[in-house]
Write a protein that holds these residues in place. Structure first.
Motif, PDB file in Angstrom:
ATOM      1  N   THR A 253     -27.249  -9.870  11.370  1.00 38.92           N
ATOM      2  CA  THR A 253     -27.753 -10.718  12.067  1.00 38.92           C
ATOM      3  C   THR A 253     -27.505 -12.196  11.764  1.00 38.92           C
ATOM      4  O   THR A 253     -27.026 -13.054  12.566  1.00 38.92           O
ATOM      5  N   GLY A 256     -24.116 -13.403  12.828  1.00 43.07           N
ATOM      6  CA  GLY A 256     -23.877 -13.822  13.985  1.00 43.07           C
ATOM      7  C   GLY A 256     -23.074 -12.528  14.682  1.00 43.07           C
ATOM      8  O   GLY A 256     -22.509 -12.652  15.560  1.00 43.07           O
ATOM      9  N   THR A 258     -22.738  -9.084  16.796  1.00 44.77           N
ATOM     10  CA  THR A 258     -23.437  -8.389  17.741  1.00 44.77           C
ATOM     11  C   THR A 258     -23.530  -6.861  17.476  1.00 44.77           C
ATOM     12  O   THR A 258     -22.825  -6.299  16.540  1.00 44.77           O
ATOM     13  N   ARG A 259     -24.558  -6.313  18.122  1.00 45.62           N
ATOM     14  CA  ARG A 259     -24.733  -4.818  17.760  1.00 45.62           C
ATOM     15  C   ARG A 259     -23.207  -3.948  18.060  1.00 45.62           C
ATOM     16  O   ARG A 259     -22.846  -3.082  17.200  1.00 45.62           O
ATOM     17  N   GLN A 261     -20.211  -5.032  17.944  1.00 41.86           N
ATOM     18  CA  GLN A 261     -19.423  -5.409  16.787  1.00 41.86           C
ATOM     19  C   GLN A 261     -19.548  -4.702  15.603  1.00 41.86           C
ATOM     20  O   GLN A 261     -18.643  -4.167  14.926  1.00 41.86           O
TER      21      GLN A 261
END
Length: 413
Positions: A253, A256, A258-259, A261
């Protein structure tokens, strides 16, 4: 001109009460030659976290100074110098947090530091990610792995080699000139005695650390290697706990990611470990190694079947999938229960099970052989009862592998 740093910490997240427990600094001149080195253990006033990784015992830090005691001395070492580290973003995050706890905002800027992990990828596109792998490629010995001083010395030697690949002055000279002029806060000096780690602490452990050194870099997204380097550290002793997994979520998180990724990176990581294991020389995978890989895959949100597929691919079909629960391990006649909503109606799966010789049940009993779940982490009543009885829970895709190879059995769930 340069200050090479490395830290050992109680965890992965500087903003979640995790602390620095060892800090080492090696100062280099403009040509990368060592000028001075300094190291000390630190008393974090809390538990030491993953001791199986850093090898530091509570007894080692009881007489060590706290960070606030060494803050002025450390600031004097770093001020006016460009910081260098391997995955330097990790170390700088912790140092900024430690100085902030002591009441000081310091100009340790990630974008104005040099990262040997990033430089390795720039200079040698096929370079691996870990410090051990980069040092091995450069012919630099790395002793006492996960000792801050050993890692810092190795990083300094690595950076000196990389410096030789650039003209003088290097292309980042402008950044150094900017860093040199950044003002540091005035920190009152404190008296302290550095504490050096005992000889028992540190060292590399386990076959998993050798595999981690073989994993290649990931070109995209840009922050991928920073995340995977943290994952490398967690897995260096072939263990990953639920607490580690929770921390990785926070690391992703903060970077930066994403889930989707992260899921893709985890899949890449599991496949990479499996490929490295098969290519490690023996052409065999022991039960212990396979069990460890399965645990890693599960903790990273994947399944044992993903490890199967990766090993089969890496071996070009030579790997024999083991007979185990969820991978052809349940013979016809086994009793089983379905739980969760699947894309196809439950009745279709029930009929497939019967046709394959299994005995479906409506409820989980102590003698039930296995449960098929739409989500293996399900909190349904059936899943909770299965866990209480010790009944294995497998995914729909794993159950499909137990069925005869006919079109109906091969459709997606």
């Amino acid at each position: 001109m340069y200050a090479v740093i490395d830290t050992e910490t109680t965890g992965l997240l500087p903003g979640h009460r995790h602390r620095v427990i060892e800090i080492a600094v090696v100062l280099l001149d403009a040509r990368g030659r060592p000028e001075h080195e300094w190291v000390t253990l630190l008393n974090p006033q809390r538990d030491l976290g993953p001791q199986h990784i850093h090898g530091i015992l509570t007894a080692d830090v009881l007489a060590a100074p706290e960070f606030r005691d060494v803050a002025a001395h450390l600031a004097g070492l770093l001020a006016g110098r460009m910081v260098v580290g391997h995955n330097v973003e990790f170390d700088l995050g912790f140092l900024r947090a430690e100085f902030a706890r002591a009441g000081y905002a310091v100009p340790l800027i990630t974008e104005r530091a040099m990262c040997t992990m990033a430089l390795a990828g720039y200079l040698y596109p096929g370079a691996k990610r870990t410090l051990g792998a980069c040092c091995a490629a450069a012919g630099i010995p790395l002793e006492g792995w996960h000792s801050a001083l050993a890692d810092t010395r190795a990083t300094a030697l690595l950076f000196e080699r990389y410096l030789q690949a650039f003209p003088s002055p290097p292309p980042w000279q402008w950044a150094y000139e900017e860093v040199r002029r950044l003002p540091w806060p005035t920190i009152p000096a404190a008296s302290f005695t550095p504490r050096i780690r005992p000889v028992h602490a540190g060292g590399r452990h386990g076959w998993m650390s050798r595999l981690v050194d073989q994993l290649p870099r990931v070109p995209d997204p840009p922050q991928a290697n920073s995340y995977l380097a943290v994952l490398d550290t967690v897995l260096a002793d072939r263990e990953i706990t639920q607490a580690d997994a929770d921390q990785l979520v926070h690391v992703a998180t903060e970077l930066g990611l994403t889930r989707p990724q992260v899921d893709e990176l985890h899949g890449y990581y599991v496949a990479g470990l499996a490929s490295a294991l098969w290519g490690d020389g023996s052409g065999e995978v022991s039960a212990e190694q396979r069990s460890d890989l399965d645990k890693v895959a599960v903790m990273l949100g994947h399944r044992a079947s993903d490890v199967d597929a990766a090993l089969v691919a890496a071996s070009r079909g030579a790997y024999a999938v083991p007979l185990r629960p969820g991978a052809r391990g349940f013979p016809p006649g086994s009793t089983m229960v379905f739980t969760g909503d699947m894309i196809e109606p439950r009745e279709i799966w029930w009929d497939r099970a019967v046709a394959a010789g299994f005995v479906p049940q409506e409820a989980v009993r102590p003698d039930t052989d296995f449960v098929v779940a739409a989500d293996v982490d399900s909190l349904s009543v059936k899943a909770r009862v299965a866990r209480a009885y010790g009944v294995p829970i497998i995914a729909v895709e794993d159950f499909r592998r137990l069925l005869p190879a006919d079109p109906g059995a091969q459709r997606a769930s």
